[in-house]
Design a protein around this motif. Structure first.
Motif, PDB file in Angstrom:
ATOM      1  N   UNK A 150       0.829  -1.214   0.000  1.00  0.00           N
ATOM      2  CA  UNK A 150       0.000   0.000   0.000  1.00  0.00           C
ATOM      3  C   UNK A 150       0.863   1.264   0.000  1.00  0.00           C
ATOM      4  N   UNK A 151       2.016   1.195   0.650  1.00  0.00           N
ATOM      5  CA  UNK A 151       2.894   2.364   0.697  1.00  0.00           C
ATOM      6  C   UNK A 151       3.414   2.708  -0.704  1.00  0.00           C
ATOM      7  N   UNK A 210       3.609   6.054  -5.355  1.00  0.00           N
ATOM      8  CA  UNK A 210       3.824   6.151  -6.788  1.00  0.00           C
ATOM      9  C   UNK A 210       2.560   6.362  -7.598  1.00  0.00           C
ATOM     10  N   UNK A 211       1.407   6.074  -6.979  1.00  0.00           N
ATOM     11  CA  UNK A 211       0.164   6.239  -7.705  1.00  0.00           C
ATOM     12  C   UNK A 211      -0.149   5.095  -8.641  1.00  0.00           C
ATOM     13  N   UNK A 212       0.722   4.120  -8.699  1.00  0.00           N
ATOM     14  CA  UNK A 212       0.437   2.957  -9.544  1.00  0.00           C
ATOM     15  C   UNK A 212       0.211   1.744  -8.648  1.00  0.00           C
ATOM     16  N   UNK A 213      -0.466   0.756  -9.170  1.00  0.00           N
ATOM     17  CA  UNK A 213      -0.813  -0.411  -8.358  1.00  0.00           C
ATOM     18  C   UNK A 213       0.404  -1.245  -8.009  1.00  0.00           C
ATOM     19  N   UNK A 214       1.397  -1.167  -8.867  1.00  0.00           N
ATOM     20  CA  UNK A 214       2.645  -1.890  -8.620  1.00  0.00           C
ATOM     21  C   UNK A 214       3.805  -0.973  -8.981  1.00  0.00           C
ATOM     22  N   UNK A 220       7.093  14.260  -8.969  1.00  0.00           N
ATOM     23  CA  UNK A 220       7.395  12.900  -9.443  1.00  0.00           C
ATOM     24  C   UNK A 220       7.953  12.031  -8.323  1.00  0.00           C
ATOM     25  N   UNK A 221       7.544  10.795  -8.323  1.00  0.00           N
ATOM     26  CA  UNK A 221       8.113   9.799  -7.415  1.00  0.00           C
ATOM     27  C   UNK A 221       9.542   9.508  -7.849  1.00  0.00           C
ATOM     28  N   UNK A 222      10.473   9.542  -6.924  1.00  0.00           N
ATOM     29  CA  UNK A 222      11.865   9.262  -7.246  1.00  0.00           C
ATOM     30  C   UNK A 222      12.304   7.916  -6.685  1.00  0.00           C
ATOM     31  N   UNK A 223      12.005   7.679  -5.409  1.00  0.00           N
ATOM     32  CA  UNK A 223      12.424   6.415  -4.821  1.00  0.00           C
ATOM     33  C   UNK A 223      12.365   6.445  -3.325  1.00  0.00           C
TER      34      UNK A 223
END
Ligand SMILES: [Zn+2]
Ligand SMILES: [Zn+2]
Length: 127
Positions: free
Chosen positions: A31-32, A37-41, A80-83
């Motif tokens: 879930x985190x 990231x906004x994506x399911x995986x 943006x998601x970076x990591x």
């Protein structure tokens, strides 16, 4: 000489150069990761902290403390998601921000928290 991997966020404020070897390429459906990231995986790959240079104008990405051992990072300009920057000397980067993710050694070889993804969402991980 170790291979160098490059990438960055949507607006270009955050750029990285990571030198190999890339470690633990994997996907995660916890879930985190979904919220971050906004994506399911999310697809991840890890590098030693000392092998990642932040070379964009924004320098080191913003961080948000997400757990006892890690912080999630993102671009403070475009979001943006970076990591994830761990307290351990490890930086995990999401594969989506790589300029050239189509490299065999970046291919995820395991899937974490697979039970957290919707049943209708299919992720193919070659092992
Ligand atoms: Zn950005
Ligand atoms: Zn996760």
């Amino acid at each position: 000489m170790a291979k160098v991997y490059q990438g960055g966020c949507l607006c270009g404020n955050i750029r990285f150069e990571a030198s190999g070897p890339p470690k633990n390429p994997h996907t995660c459906s916890c879930k985190m990761c979904q919220r971050h990231g906004g994506s399911l995986t999310q697809a991840w790959v890890e590098f030693e902290k000392g092998h990642v240079a932040w070379v964009g104008a924004g320098g080191v990405p913003k961080q948000w403390r997400s757990s006892e051992y890690s912080s999630r990072s993102f671009c403070n300009k475009c979001g943006s998601t970076i990591g994830a920057i761990d307290d351990a000397p490890v930086i995990a980067l999401v594969l989506g921000i790589f300029d050239w993710p189509n490299k065999t050694e970046l291919r995820p070889t395991s899937h974490s928290y697979i039970s957290k993804k919707p049943k209708w969402w299919c992720v193919h991980v070659e092992t």
